[in-house]
Design a protein around this motif. Structure first.
Motif, PDB file in Angstrom:
ATOM      1  N   VAL A 322      71.641  20.325 100.442  1.00  0.00           N
ATOM      2  CA  VAL A 322      72.254  21.602 100.104  1.00  0.00           C
ATOM      3  C   VAL A 322      72.013  22.576 101.254  1.00  0.00           C
ATOM      4  N   PRO A 323      72.953  23.517 101.482  1.00  0.00           N
ATOM      5  CA  PRO A 323      72.807  24.433 102.620  1.00  0.00           C
ATOM      6  C   PRO A 323      71.527  25.244 102.549  1.00  0.00           C
ATOM      7  N   GLY A 324      70.936  25.481 103.715  1.00  0.00           N
ATOM      8  CA  GLY A 324      69.800  26.378 103.821  1.00  0.00           C
ATOM      9  C   GLY A 324      68.458  25.794 103.468  1.00  0.00           C
ATOM     10  N   TYR A 325      68.389  24.492 103.200  1.00  0.00           N
ATOM     11  CA  TYR A 325      67.116  23.876 102.831  1.00  0.00           C
ATOM     12  C   TYR A 325      66.682  22.818 103.844  1.00  0.00           C
ATOM     13  N   TRP A 326      67.048  23.008 105.091  1.00  0.00           N
ATOM     14  CA  TRP A 326      66.577  22.171 106.189  1.00  0.00           C
ATOM     15  C   TRP A 326      67.139  20.754 106.167  1.00  0.00           C
ATOM     16  N   ALA A 327      68.170  20.512 105.390  1.00  0.00           N
ATOM     17  CA  ALA A 327      68.790  19.189 105.343  1.00  0.00           C
ATOM     18  C   ALA A 327      70.248  19.318 105.790  1.00  0.00           C
ATOM     19  N   PRO A 328      70.605  18.793 106.950  1.00  0.00           N
ATOM     20  CA  PRO A 328      71.965  18.928 107.474  1.00  0.00           C
ATOM     21  C   PRO A 328      73.000  18.264 106.566  1.00  0.00           C
ATOM     22  N   LEU A 329      74.224  18.770 106.628  1.00  0.00           N
ATOM     23  CA  LEU A 329      75.302  18.287 105.778  1.00  0.00           C
ATOM     24  C   LEU A 329      76.360  17.523 106.549  1.00  0.00           C
ATOM     25  N   ASP A 330      76.328  17.607 107.872  1.00  0.00           N
ATOM     26  CA  ASP A 330      77.323  16.952 108.718  1.00  0.00           C
ATOM     27  C   ASP A 330      76.611  16.255 109.876  1.00  0.00           C
ATOM     28  N   ALA A 331      77.291  15.285 110.470  1.00  0.00           N
ATOM     29  CA  ALA A 331      76.714  14.524 111.585  1.00  0.00           C
ATOM     30  C   ALA A 331      76.855  15.323 112.880  1.00  0.00           C
ATOM     31  N   THR A 332      76.097  16.394 112.969  1.00  0.00           N
ATOM     32  CA  THR A 332      76.140  17.294 114.110  1.00  0.00           C
ATOM     33  C   THR A 332      74.932  17.061 115.011  1.00  0.00           C
ATOM     34  N   TRP A 333      75.004  17.580 116.241  1.00  0.00           N
ATOM     35  CA  TRP A 333      73.840  17.475 117.124  1.00  0.00           C
ATOM     36  C   TRP A 333      73.656  18.775 117.892  1.00  0.00           C
ATOM     37  N   GLY A 334      72.407  19.030 118.250  1.00  0.00           N
ATOM     38  CA  GLY A 334      72.083  20.204 119.032  1.00  0.00           C
ATOM     39  C   GLY A 334      70.793  19.974 119.799  1.00  0.00           C
ATOM     40  N   VAL A 335      70.486  20.914 120.652  1.00  0.00           N
ATOM     41  CA  VAL A 335      69.259  20.850 121.444  1.00  0.00           C
ATOM     42  C   VAL A 335      68.210  21.720 120.770  1.00  0.00           C
ATOM     43  N   GLU A 336      67.131  21.103 120.352  1.00  0.00           N
ATOM     44  CA  GLU A 336      66.049  21.802 119.641  1.00  0.00           C
ATOM     45  C   GLU A 336      66.613  22.642 118.491  1.00  0.00           C
ATOM     46  N   ASN A 337      67.591  22.075 117.790  1.00  0.00           N
ATOM     47  CA  ASN A 337      68.250  22.779 116.695  1.00  0.00           C
ATOM     48  C   ASN A 337      67.920  22.073 115.389  1.00  0.00           C
ATOM     49  N   ARG A 338      67.182  22.740 114.525  1.00  0.00           N
ATOM     50  CA  ARG A 338      66.753  22.119 113.276  1.00  0.00           C
ATOM     51  C   ARG A 338      67.751  22.316 112.133  1.00  0.00           C
TER      52      ARG A 338
END
Length: 461
Positions: A322-338
């Motif tokens: 669920v949004p906002g609880y530190w669990a991503p919803l899509d297969a995204t990537w970032g640099v040092e992005n939690r």
């Protein structure tokens, strides 16, 4: 000779003899990542160490509550649940400080299924096949796992008597990274750290997380095969240690809607087999990200939605997403992005890595590591590039539908079952068996009425 120095059946038998142990203990992973095992008398162990043993294949044919699957081909009433051949692995020998025998620690060994049919489904053997693929490509895979788990002042009896309601957390309130809590409760922390050292599953970092009674443990970096072994041992014996202290630890993905879920993050990297150097690092590239790491990232991003059931294997796993609880919803990537599913962690040649943040604490570590590694290897083979990097809060951004994770366990099972890539890297027998077990899990859930439904509909609807 120390337990962790054991490499051969003869050395294992010699240590058993030297200690005067009458029995040893063995365990192997079922589909859900639960260790199933037994004690073996010393004279029985002598033959088993060299030749293996028959182990009832029902452990691949029932769920976490010992309910028999009715939708699988591998085993069932139609096969009469025969023994499958298994082998005990001498090099996995551990001291088991929680059990004493004849003045010594009990010795514990991991095992795995060994005959052709069972090996196609066995979680540990699946990971071994993926690792063999990496080695054939010239890489040695490494991994590290982090686990969040809640601790309660409860017992297996008390939680049932309470109907799993009004449970008492070990500590109250939100207090992440608390020095106060870890000092007051230092006895249990020290027991857990000592146990992990003695059983060769060392904890690199241990701290309180945000929520009542929740801890996070980061296991030390190791070869992927050894890491998965250590992870399943850590989950099992952390729960055992807690119960011996009058506590209970749970690794379910989300025990309450009021608190964040529990993750099982996976850090992955590759080394060159010939040189031993990390292949994810390029000091001259943006984010120090080598071409191999870009392709690996591209593969994990591309195949995460198809392999998702291996990272989120229970109905409860999807309550965490669920949004906002530190669990991503899509297969995204970032640099040092939690907030993204994949976190690129720039570092040195030794520390440059990918963190797969979507994994939950309830996942079978053999399957989760296998899925992350296999997806990345496909990316290298296919020379995939990841989609554009995500900056800022991924929860507030829109992404291509192809990146969206399945919303339910049933949907995830269908994605896995229909994935040509999964059938290629994991084998058809495993994919069909595992997908069927996840369908069963969803069906079992649908047979029950939840507290939420009663509260919402009982009086008013």
């Amino acid at each position: 000779m120390r337990a962790r120095d054991i490499r051969t059946p003869e050395e294992a038998l010699g240590l058993i003899q030297d200690r005067g142990l009458t029995h040893i203990k063995i365990g192997l992973s079922d589909i859900d990542g639960i260790l199933r095992g037994k004690y073996l008398r010393r004279d029985k162990a002598a033959g088993v160490m060299k030749d293996g043993l028959g182990f009832c294949n029902v452990v691949l044919g029932w769920d976490s509550s010992d309910q028999l699957y009715d939708n699988i081909q591998y085993t069932g009433w139609h096969t009469a649940y025969p023994d499958a051949w298994a082998r005990v692995l001498p090099h996995t020998c551990r001291e088991l400080p929680l059990e004493q025998a004849n003045g010594h620690n009990m010795l514990f060994f991991l095992a795995e299924f060994a005959d052709e049919k069972s090996a196609q489904i066995c979680p540990r053997r699946l990971l071994q096949r993926v690792i063999a693929k990496a080695e054939a490509m010239g890489y040695d895979p490494y991994a590290a796992l982090e686990y969040e788990f809640f601790v309660f002042e409860e017992t297996p009896h008390s939680v049932r008597e309470k109907g799993y309601r009004n449970l008492k957390p070990w500590t109250p309130g939100y207090f992440g990274y608390s020095v106060l809590r870890s000092t007051v409760n230092a006895d249990f922390y020290q027991q857990l750290m000592d146990l992990s050292e003695q059983m060769d599953m060392p904890i690199e970092g241990l701290h309180t997380e945000t929520g009542p009674g929740v801890l996070e443990a980061a296991l030390g970096f190791d070869r992927a095969a050894d890491m998965a072994d250590k992870a399943i041992l850590f989950k099992t014996f952390t729960k055992a240690l807690a119960q011996k202290n009058g506590l209970m630890a749970t690794f379910m993905a989300k025990w309450s809607h009021e608190y964040p879920g529990q993750s099982g993050h996976i850090h992955v990297s590759l080394k060159d087999k010939a040189t031993g150097k990390g292949v994810f690092y390029d000091g001259d590239a943006p984010y120090k990200m080598s071409a191999v790491q870009r392709q690996f990232m591209g593969g994990v991003q591309r195949y995460l939605p198809e392999f998702f059931a291996m990272f989120a294997p229970t109905v409860n796993s999807y309550s965490r997403l669920v949004p906002g609880y530190w669990a991503p919803l899509d297969a995204t990537w970032g640099v040092e992005n939690r907030t993204t599913a994949l976190r690129l962690i720039p570092g040195s040649e030794k520390s440059q890595r990918v963190e797969v943040r979507i994994g939950s604490a309830d996942a079978n570590p053999y399957l989760a590591v296998a899925a992350a590694l296999a997806a990345g290897l496909l990316g290298i083979e296919q020379k995939l590039d990841p989609l554009p990097i995500v900056e800022g809060n991924a929860y507030t951004q829109k992404f291509d539908e192809a990146l969206r994770f399945p919303a339910t366990l049933w949907d995830a099972a269908q994605r896995l079952k229909g994935s040509e890539a999964a059938r290629q890297v994991f084998g058809v027998p495993f994919v069909e068996h595992f997908a069927a077990t996840r369908e069963w899990e969803e069906r079992e859930f649908r047979r029950h009425v939840t507290d939420w439904e009663l509260a919402r509909y009982f009086e008013i609807i």
